[in-house]
Write an enzyme that holds these catalytic residues in place. Structure first.
Site, PDB file in Angstrom:
ATOM      1  N   GLU A  81       0.834  -1.205   0.000  1.00 44.88           N
ATOM      2  CA  GLU A  81       0.000   0.000   0.000  1.00 44.88           C
ATOM      3  C   GLU A  81       0.871   1.257   0.000  1.00 44.88           C
ATOM      4  O   GLU A  81       0.585   2.235  -0.678  1.00 44.88           O
ATOM      5  CB  GLU A  81      -0.916   0.011   1.228  1.00 44.88           C
ATOM      6  N   SER A 128      19.351   2.686   0.652  1.00 46.94           N
ATOM      7  CA  SER A 128      18.359   1.625   0.715  1.00 46.94           C
ATOM      8  C   SER A 128      18.684   0.586  -0.359  1.00 46.94           C
ATOM      9  O   SER A 128      19.724   0.671  -1.004  1.00 46.94           O
ATOM     10  CB  SER A 128      17.018   2.296   0.455  1.00 46.94           C
ATOM     11  N   LEU A 129      17.819  -0.380  -0.545  1.00 44.96           N
ATOM     12  CA  LEU A 129      17.994  -1.349  -1.632  1.00 44.96           C
ATOM     13  C   LEU A 129      16.790  -1.262  -2.550  1.00 44.96           C
ATOM     14  O   LEU A 129      15.660  -1.131  -2.070  1.00 44.96           O
ATOM     15  CB  LEU A 129      18.056  -2.773  -1.067  1.00 44.96           C
ATOM     16  N   LYS A 161      17.468 -11.449   3.858  1.00 43.20           N
ATOM     17  CA  LYS A 161      17.312 -10.033   4.201  1.00 43.20           C
ATOM     18  C   LYS A 161      16.713  -9.987   5.611  1.00 43.20           C
ATOM     19  O   LYS A 161      15.553 -10.378   5.810  1.00 43.20           O
ATOM     20  CB  LYS A 161      16.402  -9.335   3.190  1.00 43.20           C
ATOM     21  N   ARG A 182      20.395   4.463  10.583  1.00 45.18           N
ATOM     22  CA  ARG A 182      20.500   4.986   9.230  1.00 45.18           C
ATOM     23  C   ARG A 182      20.104   6.463   9.158  1.00 45.18           C
ATOM     24  O   ARG A 182      20.659   7.225   8.384  1.00 45.18           O
ATOM     25  CB  ARG A 182      19.615   4.167   8.280  1.00 45.18           C
ATOM     26  N   GLU A 226      22.587  -5.345  10.740  1.00 42.36           N
ATOM     27  CA  GLU A 226      21.192  -5.236  11.157  1.00 42.36           C
ATOM     28  C   GLU A 226      21.084  -5.690  12.614  1.00 42.36           C
ATOM     29  O   GLU A 226      21.670  -6.712  12.991  1.00 42.36           O
ATOM     30  CB  GLU A 226      20.342  -6.154  10.248  1.00 42.36           C
ATOM     31  N   LYS A 368      11.859  -9.289  -2.269  1.00 39.42           N
ATOM     32  CA  LYS A 368      10.932  -9.253  -1.129  1.00 39.42           C
ATOM     33  C   LYS A 368       9.976 -10.427  -1.229  1.00 39.42           C
ATOM     34  O   LYS A 368       9.351 -10.639  -2.267  1.00 39.42           O
ATOM     35  CB  LYS A 368      10.121  -7.951  -1.151  1.00 39.42           C
ATOM     36  N   CYS A 480     -18.696  12.738   7.919  1.00 34.58           N
ATOM     37  CA  CYS A 480     -19.930  13.203   8.540  1.00 34.58           C
ATOM     38  C   CYS A 480     -19.554  14.511   9.221  1.00 34.58           C
ATOM     39  O   CYS A 480     -18.714  14.531  10.120  1.00 34.58           O
ATOM     40  CB  CYS A 480     -20.418  12.192   9.580  1.00 34.58           C
ATOM     41  N   CYS A 485     -22.774  14.188  16.038  1.00 30.41           N
ATOM     42  CA  CYS A 485     -23.007  12.795  15.643  1.00 30.41           C
ATOM     43  C   CYS A 485     -22.601  11.877  16.802  1.00 30.41           C
ATOM     44  O   CYS A 485     -21.465  11.964  17.299  1.00 30.41           O
ATOM     45  CB  CYS A 485     -22.168  12.482  14.401  1.00 30.41           C
TER      46      CYS A 485
END
Ligand code: IVH
Length: 725
Positions: A81, A128-129, A161, A182, A226, A368, A480, A485
């Site tokens: 998303e 980044s990758l 990863k 980072r 990491e 990914k 609304c 309400c």
């Protein structure tokens, strides 16, 4: 009519050019449709307002999600998303390159800096990758690499990863001197003390051997790796949090990120955050670098640093694919989280020749994994009204077991999302988790669609109060606008009472609704007018609950001012901005007279640092008669009188309960005095209570204090303690 710069297309792989062109044309058409006017050609023509608004909205949304992901480690949406939002913005920005809005520019790689730690500038940027999810995209990466190197097949190095938080560890003359996050790629948070507390980094690089030869220790090196948390530690810490009544971490990544940003290294030390090292940034002297990643892997191990287990050195892209497959198959059995595999060009000379783009190396690519999903049936869609009036569709699902929980509802975000998915009741849908937290509908199995199903319409009226819903041009959300309400009010009250705000125990979603519908509560200020008579008999509230609730509401008068500001739910004011606003407007009177220069002024000059648009929105809200009335009523109720509790006040560290009436003081005044003196005020005497202040007609707390041996003082003693005569 084509307004994407030609370069935009050249940079795309050929397979994407036609779909991208169609998408851009569609976007142009869609945007053009919501705004009347000439076709949106960028050269020389002004962009339609709907385009500007959408760009502004996307920039803000992306900045918010960056903040949630990088800084707060609490993402709300799935990676897919997020990528879709960024792609839409990139398309619009490519078409209208000169649009400047109030929104912050979207950072290439986000920013995890918190403002608490000193800043550390990386010697070499931490980028980044680029990501791929299909074999075709991986093959395109391989083609680019081969073409650039003029080679038929390339040697690759394939590793899991790791799903944690990136770290850069500086060693000077072999000594560990600095650990940094980072940050924005150029500068990160200096988390040296926290990393030292973990005891996962040696103070000095070992002078070990590889292949029987001594491994050189560079004069200066930034080792990249990491920090991550195993599933076992994640479960263990979450069980402990649940036992304490604290909110559990959503996933091991958030736990790792949250832990490394803790302010006290002692709190970090008790958590088992692990380290894996796989790369370097700055390296002096350059000539002393290893010749390939196999070599570097051996050096890391020789220096005494934790390394990736079972990486694979392979030849050619097909072998790399097979290695990725093996990593995917091993994923279930791994004790720590991974979210993909990284394919890197093995020879350092080749990597140097390929170089970097502005955001990622050209010599590596991340594969990914598809996130876990479950298929289930969409039984219906209901609509929820939020505290801002936003109406969110919610998918009602056939309950399905998914990732250790039963999912029966999922957010659908807005009408556009329903249209994008072309959802129909009776569809078989795929559920995924957004940042591993909230389930969302990721797609529909069109092959399983029942015959005769129809798209359904978004309601035209508010499902709670019947008020007509509105939707601003170019915006995806229905609202609304009725401030009275009932559902909207209930959500505002729930927010006001939430733990980040005034923390009023006992007011959850159901009670908030009951208070609005059955006890006549029409604003958060009305909470302070409630009495037992109004409460007893409201569904779910008996005498005991009413007394507890009234005590909790009473105690909330002593809530810290920035929490009150957050609890007000002012437009655009989340927990962090509430602190800035509380700092420039220190009480209710100051909030009522706050002005634009103060809101937009730079933070180091005493301003809140808000954008002009946010300041305008806020001032509009604060100028509304209802808002002013509400704030004055809260002030009369004694809410908002407590600034930051001092750490060194006369009652610092004391856990205090007040019972009965104290002559000469209102209850709100007593609570404010106690908190301002550094005490933590609670409503019931427990073993943790260190002091009871008892006035006239004390309640059962006095008996409990006596039986537990808690010291008891009266109003006069409290006065001596707190008020300098
Ligand atoms: S190589 C550009 N190898 O993924 C730097 N990165 O999306 C080259 N990551 O910030 C990084 N596992 O923190 C590399 N085996 C691995 C990795 C890995 C996790 C993280 C890394 C980086 C992020 C990029």
């Amino acid at each position: 009519m084509m307004f994407a710069p030609p370069d935009f297309f050249r940079r795309l792989p050929p397979c994407c050019r036609l779909p991208s062109l169609l998408l851009i044309l569609l976007a142009t058409f869609a945007v053009h449709n919501v705004a009347a006017g000439p076709p949106p050609l960028s050269d020389g023509h002004e962009a339609p307002p709907a385009v500007i608004e959408r760009i502004d909205e996307l920039r803000r949304e992306i900045a918010r999600h960056d903040d949630l992901y990088f800084r707060l480690a609490e993402p709300e949406i799935t990676d897919a998303e997020y990528d879709a939002l960024k792609a839409e913005l990139r398309r619009l920005e490519a078409a209208w390159p000169d649009i400047v809005t109030d929104a912050p520019p979207v950072a290439e790689i986000g920013d995890d800096r918190t403002g608490f730690f000193p800043t550390h500038r990386h010697a070499a940027p931490m980028l980044s990758l680029d990501k791929v999810t299909t074999g075709a995209e991986l093959a395109a990466f391989d083609r680019r690499v081969r073409r650039a190197l003029g080679r038929d097949a390339v040697d690759y190095w394939v590793e899991p990863k790791f799903d944690g938080i990136a770290v850069s560890l500086t060693f000077e003359e072999g000594r560990f001197t600095r650990a940094a996050t980072r940050g924005n790629g150029e500068e990160g948070d200096d988390i040296t003390a926290n990393v030292r507390a973990l005891e996962v980094v040696p103070h000095k690089l070992r002078r070990g051997t590889a292949d029987g030869r001594p491994v050189p220790v560079p004069d200066f090196i930034e080792i990249r790796g990491e920090l991550f948390v195993s599933f076992k530690e994640f479960d263990h810490l979450n069980a402990a949090r649940a036992a304490e009544g604290e909110r559990p971490f959503a996933n091991p990544r958030n736990l790792a990120a949250g832990t490394m940003k803790l302010r006290d290294p002692a709190d970090v030390a008790v958590r088992r955050v692990e380290l894996v090292c796989f790369g370097w940034g700055g390296f002096v002297p350059e000539a002393a670098r290893p010749s390939d990643l196999q070599g570097f892997h051996e050096w890391l191990a020789a220096w005494g640093l934790p390394v990736v287990e079972a990486p694979e050195a392979v030849q050619g892209v097909e072998a790399a694919k097979a290695a990725i497959r093996r990593i995917g198959e091993s994923r279930e059995a791994l004790p720590f989280p991974i979210d993909g595999a990284v394919v890197k060009v093995a020879a350092v000379e080749d990597a140097d020749a390929l170089g970097w783009s502005t955001s990622a190396p050209r010599w590596a690519i991340a594969w990914k994994f598809a996130p876990p999903r479950a298929a289930t049936l969409l039984r219906g869609v209901t609509f929820q009204v939020g505290r801002t009036g936003a109406v969110t569709p919610v998918a009602e699902l056939e309950p399905v077991a998914f990732e250790g929980a039963t999912v029966s509802r999922a957010s659908l975000h807005n009408a556009d999302e329903i249209a994008r998915l072309d959802l129909r009741i009776g569809d078989t849908v795929y559920v995924e988790k957004a940042g591993d937290i909230i389930p969302v509908i990721a797609g529909v199995d069109l092959t399983a669609r029942p015959d005769g199903s129809e798209p359904f319409a978004f309601p035209e009226a508010c499902p709670s109060c019947g008020y007509p819903l509105s939707r601003a041009p170019g915006h995806a959300v229905h609202y609304c606008e009725n401030r009275q309400c009932p559902d909207r009010l209930a959500r505002r009250i729930e927010h006001f009472a939430s733990s980040g705000a005034l923390s009023i125990r006992g007011i959850g979603p159901r009670t908030a609704e009951a208070l609005v519908r059955e006890a006549g509560v029409a604003s958060v200020a009305d909470l302070y007018r409630l009495d037992a008579e109004a409460l007893v008999g409201v569904p779910g509230i008996g005498e005991r609950t009413a007394a507890d609730l009234l005590a909790a509401i009473d105690a909330s008068r002593a809530a810290r001012w920035d929490r009150v500001v957050y609890g007000l739910g002012l437009p655009g004011i989340g927990a962090r901005r509430a602190q800035s606003l509380a700092a420039v407007a220190g009480d209710i009177d100051a909030l009522l007279t706050v002005d634009a220069p103060l809101l937009t002024g730079a933070v180091d000059e005493g301003g809140a640092g808000f954008s002009a648009a946010l300041a305008r929105q806020l001032l509009d809200e604060l100028e509304r008669p209802e808002t002013r009335r509400l704030l004055l009523t809260l002030k009369d109720a004694g809410v908002g009188a407590v600034a930051q509790p001092p750490r060194d006040g006369p009652l610092a560290g004391e856990v205090v309960v007040v019972t009965g009436r104290l002559a000469g003081w209102t209850r709100a005044e007593v609570l404010a005095l106690l908190v301002n003196a550094g005490a933590e005020v609670r409503t019931r005497v427990t073993r943790e209570t260190t002091l009871l202040v008892a006035g006239e007609r004390p309640g059962s707390n006095l008996d409990r204090a006596r039986s537990l041996g808690v010291p008891v003082i009266d109003g006069a003693e409290l006065r001596r303690l707190l008020v300098a005569e």
